[in-house]
Design an enzyme around this catalytic site. Structure first.
Site, PDB file in Angstrom:
ATOM      1  N   LYS A  34       3.296  -2.483   3.645  1.00  0.00           N
ATOM      2  CA  LYS A  34       2.257  -1.484   3.346  1.00  0.00           C
ATOM      3  C   LYS A  34       0.941  -2.161   2.974  1.00  0.00           C
ATOM      4  O   LYS A  34       0.913  -3.378   2.741  1.00  0.00           O
ATOM      5  CB  LYS A  34       2.749  -0.612   2.197  1.00  0.00           C
ATOM      6  CG  LYS A  34       3.059  -1.421   0.943  1.00  0.00           C
ATOM      7  CD  LYS A  34       3.934  -0.662  -0.027  1.00  0.00           C
ATOM      8  CE  LYS A  34       4.252  -1.538  -1.221  1.00  0.00           C
ATOM      9  NZ  LYS A  34       5.077  -0.844  -2.203  1.00  0.00           N
ATOM     10  N   TYR A 255     -26.866 -12.923 -12.333  1.00  0.00           N
ATOM     11  CA  TYR A 255     -27.076 -11.608 -12.963  1.00  0.00           C
ATOM     12  C   TYR A 255     -26.680 -11.634 -14.428  1.00  0.00           C
ATOM     13  O   TYR A 255     -25.598 -12.112 -14.789  1.00  0.00           O
ATOM     14  CB  TYR A 255     -26.236 -10.534 -12.262  1.00  0.00           C
ATOM     15  CG  TYR A 255     -26.753 -10.116 -10.908  1.00  0.00           C
ATOM     16  CD1 TYR A 255     -28.045  -9.629 -10.745  1.00  0.00           C
ATOM     17  CD2 TYR A 255     -25.934 -10.198  -9.785  1.00  0.00           C
ATOM     18  CE1 TYR A 255     -28.510  -9.231  -9.497  1.00  0.00           C
ATOM     19  CE2 TYR A 255     -26.390  -9.797  -8.536  1.00  0.00           C
ATOM     20  CZ  TYR A 255     -27.687  -9.316  -8.402  1.00  0.00           C
ATOM     21  OH  TYR A 255     -28.127  -8.925  -7.168  1.00  0.00           O
TER      22      TYR A 255
HETATM   23  C1  LIG Z   1       6.025  -1.825  -2.432  1.00  0.00           C
HETATM   24  C2  LIG Z   1       7.431  -1.500  -2.606  1.00  0.00           C
HETATM   25  C3  LIG Z   1       8.400  -2.500  -2.506  1.00  0.00           C
HETATM   26  C4  LIG Z   1       8.064  -3.971  -2.425  1.00  0.00           C
HETATM   27  O1  LIG Z   1       7.723  -4.408  -3.726  1.00  0.00           O
HETATM   28  P1  LIG Z   1       7.399  -5.938  -4.055  1.00  0.00           P
HETATM   29  O2  LIG Z   1       7.296  -5.990  -5.526  1.00  0.00           O
HETATM   30  O3  LIG Z   1       6.075  -6.222  -3.397  1.00  0.00           O
HETATM   31  O4  LIG Z   1       8.479  -6.755  -3.487  1.00  0.00           O
HETATM   32  C5  LIG Z   1       9.722  -2.113  -2.547  1.00  0.00           C
HETATM   33  N1  LIG Z   1      10.072  -0.816  -2.709  1.00  0.00           N
HETATM   34  C6  LIG Z   1       9.157   0.165  -2.840  1.00  0.00           C
HETATM   35  C7  LIG Z   1       9.606   1.570  -3.025  1.00  0.00           C
HETATM   36  C8  LIG Z   1       7.810  -0.143  -2.801  1.00  0.00           C
HETATM   37  O5  LIG Z   1       6.916   0.829  -2.931  1.00  0.00           O
END
Ligand SMILES: *Cc1c(COP(=O)(O)O)cnc(C)c1O
Length: 358
Positions: A34, A255
């Site tokens: 994702k 800045y």
């Molecule tokens: C993003 C996500 C993962 C992966 O998590 P990590 O900590 O990046 O390994 C796994 N399960 C769900 C439901 C997630 O939303």
């Protein structure tokens, strides 16, 4: 001369998923890609991992559709399910699997007319209290989902940890126990562990692990780096010096004049800023690498530039490469200076950044 450029070593993904699969040898994997593969590029990550993962986990239906449009045929799971009933035909048409975590999603299934059933993962709130069906409602959800012709059988089960990155925290074992109890005797698959569960809690592996951050070589656990787990950081964030300037003792740099030179020195100006995703809140002293040595960030990060103290005797020149993070300078360390986690830094890279795959 290059401005902000993320150099991504694809072989690191292959190495990292090997390490993760060796930790959970009896489990299948949903590779979490994702948020544009945590900033590493959705499609390049998917293609690199395709032969080593059972399927992919995404958060948004649009991410799943991009994968399908690019010819990815592996199973895809919507980790938070669909957001609206009109998405259900899209879920079906694209052969996506979905989480169901609430009454609204269940209702959408019960009211839909679908040509084939959809594979469903019932999400249980085992103690994180973000998404998921309350334990006391799980029996009712199972009954209704099993009675629904739009839901493929068997029904699968998923939950998520709230504190699995804390090695000794008792909540994790409690969540494992609740999950085991509520799914006992169910024929479907079970999935509980993301990266931290996979790396630290062998009891949580079940049928599918869901690694995300670890695939990219970054630690899910604070005070540890990916290398501590045998992982290789896939991303090296780089830019270049676009100026090397003399500063006199007492000069206030940038800045707000946040940093005042305590001695005569040379200031390097680097072509990266918060417009590229480098955090504006980075404090003085956050390390960068110039010509193999660590130098401190000094002064506020601007949109397109930041400044470093190269030291009075510096021989660095315009055009020299600067490393913001990478195998030599763990993103976890930068995150600690900034008060965030490696996840946020890599995910925040903006579209202006060039991504080069090697
Ligand atoms: C993003 C996500 C993962 C992966 O998590 P990590 O900590 O990046 O390994 C796994 N399960 C769900 C439901 C997630 O939303």
């Amino acid at each position: 001369m290059k401005a902000a450029t993320a150099i991504i070593r694809k072989a690191a993904f292959n190495h990292n998923i090997d390490v993760i699969r060796a930790m959970a040898p009896n489990s299948c994997t949903w590779a979490a890609i994702k948020a544009n593969g945590y900033g590493h590029g959705l499609l390049p990550v998917a293609k690199a991992l395709a032969s080593q993962t059972t399927g992919f986990g995404v958060a948004r239906i649009e991410e799943a559709l991009k994968l399908r449009a690019a010819g990815v045929v592996k199973p895809i799971l919507l980790l938070e399910g669909f957001y609206s009933a009109i998405d259900l035909p899209v879920v079906l048409a694209n052969n996506l699997q979905t989480v169901v975590h609430c009454e609204e999603q269940l209702h959408a299934f019960e009211c839909a007319t679908l040509e084939h059933p959809v594979t469903v993962w019932l999400k249980i709130d085992t103690g994180m209290h973000r998404l998921g069906v309350h334990p006391e409602d799980v029996g009712d959800f199972i009954e209704r989902l099993n009675a629904c012709p739009n839901v493929a059988k068997p029904l699968h089960f998923i939950s998520h940890f709230g504190r699995a990155d804390e090695p000794e925290h008792p909540l994790t074992q409690q969540q494992i126990d609740v999950f085991k109890t509520l799914t006992a005797g169910q024929p479907g698959y079970k999935s509980l562990a993301a990266s931290s569960g996979t790396l630290l809690w062998p009891d949580s592996h079940f049928d599918f692990v869901r690694p995300g951050i670890s695939l990219y070589g970054i630690s899910p656990v604070s005070e540890r780096t990916g290398a501590d787990f045998g992982l290789q950081p896939a991303m090296t964030m780089t830019s270049s010096l676009i100026a090397v300037r003399r500063a006199q003792k007492g000069d206030a740099i940038g800045y707000g004049g946040r940093w005042i030179a305590p001695r005569d020195t040379k200031i390097g100006v680097v072509a990266i800023g918060y417009g590229d995703g480098y955090p504006r809140v980075a404090p003085d002293g956050t390390p960068l690498i110039v010509n193999g040595r660590r130098v401190p960030l000094v002064g506020r990060v601007s949109m397109d530039m930041l400044t470093v103290d190269l030291g009075p005797d510096a021989t660095d020149r315009v055009g020299d490469e600067v490393i913001l993070w990478g195998p030599e300078l763990p993103v976890e360390e930068i995150a600690q200076h900034v008060g965030t986690i490696g996840y946020e830094l890599v995910t925040n890279i903006t579209s202006r950044v060039d991504i080069i795959y090697t």
